[in-house]
Design an enzyme around this catalytic site. Structure first.
Site, short mmCIF file in Angstrom:
data_model
loop_
_atom_site.label_atom_id
_atom_site.label_comp_id
_atom_site.label_asym_id
_atom_site.label_seq_id
_atom_site.Cartn_x
_atom_site.Cartn_y
_atom_site.Cartn_z
N LYS A 188 0.85 -1.20 0.00
CA LYS A 188 0.00 0.00 0.00
C LYS A 188 0.88 1.24 0.00
O LYS A 188 1.86 1.33 0.73
CB LYS A 188 -0.89 0.01 1.24
CG LYS A 188 -1.75 1.27 1.37
CD LYS A 188 -2.71 1.18 2.52
CE LYS A 188 -2.06 1.63 3.80
NZ LYS A 188 -3.03 1.95 4.86
N SER A 237 -3.47 3.38 -17.38
CA SER A 237 -2.62 2.98 -16.27
C SER A 237 -2.39 4.10 -15.26
O SER A 237 -2.98 5.18 -15.35
CB SER A 237 -1.27 2.45 -16.75
OG SER A 237 -0.51 3.52 -17.27
N TYR A 275 -3.57 -0.60 -13.78
CA TYR A 275 -2.29 -1.27 -13.58
C TYR A 275 -1.20 -0.22 -13.40
O TYR A 275 -1.34 0.92 -13.83
CB TYR A 275 -1.96 -2.23 -14.73
CG TYR A 275 -1.87 -1.57 -16.08
CD1 TYR A 275 -0.65 -1.14 -16.58
CD2 TYR A 275 -3.00 -1.39 -16.86
CE1 TYR A 275 -0.56 -0.53 -17.82
CE2 TYR A 275 -2.93 -0.78 -18.10
CZ TYR A 275 -1.72 -0.35 -18.57
OH TYR A 275 -1.63 0.26 -19.80
#
Length: 125
Positions: free
Chosen positions: A10, A26, A59
């Site tokens: 994270k 992305s 992504y």
């Protein structure tokens, strides 16, 4: 075998530094931040916008190390604003046996997206 989805890495409260609607897609993230969180280029990530409550996935792609870049690109650019605060998370499939000892990589940054500390437990409130 039972697999559980656990938080793997994270980036906590990173600031959006660029919003590129016309980019292919992305989220570009400074490569030192990716490495610290254990997130690989092209890995699926989940973005949670603290400012507006939006939650979406895309992504990761690598931006230059040390740049502090967090660039939300393509269609996802419509869900954030420049300067928004994000939580970026990646998850891993872990066996029930591995889950007991599993520890995420939690990266905390300053206002310029520079690493301040890395931990493995979310502190209690």
């Amino acid at each position: 075998m039972i697999l559980l989805s656990l938080l793997k890495g994270k980036l906590h409260r990173v600031r959006v530094t660029a919003v590129e609607l016309e980019y292919e897609g992305s989220c570009a993230i400074a490569s030192d931040l990716l490495a610290a969180a254990g997130i690989l280029p092209y890995e699926q990530i989940h973005l949670y916008d603290v400012n507006n409550g939006e939650r979406f996935s895309t992504y990761a792609i690598a931006a230059p190390a040390g740049s502090g870049v967090i660039s939300v690109n393509g269609a996802a650019a419509r869900r954030v604003a420049l300067g928004d605060i994000l939580i970026i998370a990646a998850y891993a499939q872990v066996s029930a046996d591995e889950a007991a000892d599993f520890q995420p990589r939690l990266v905390y940054v300053d206002g310029s997206n520079q690493i301040q500390r890395i931990g493995h437990q979310i502190p209690p409130s």
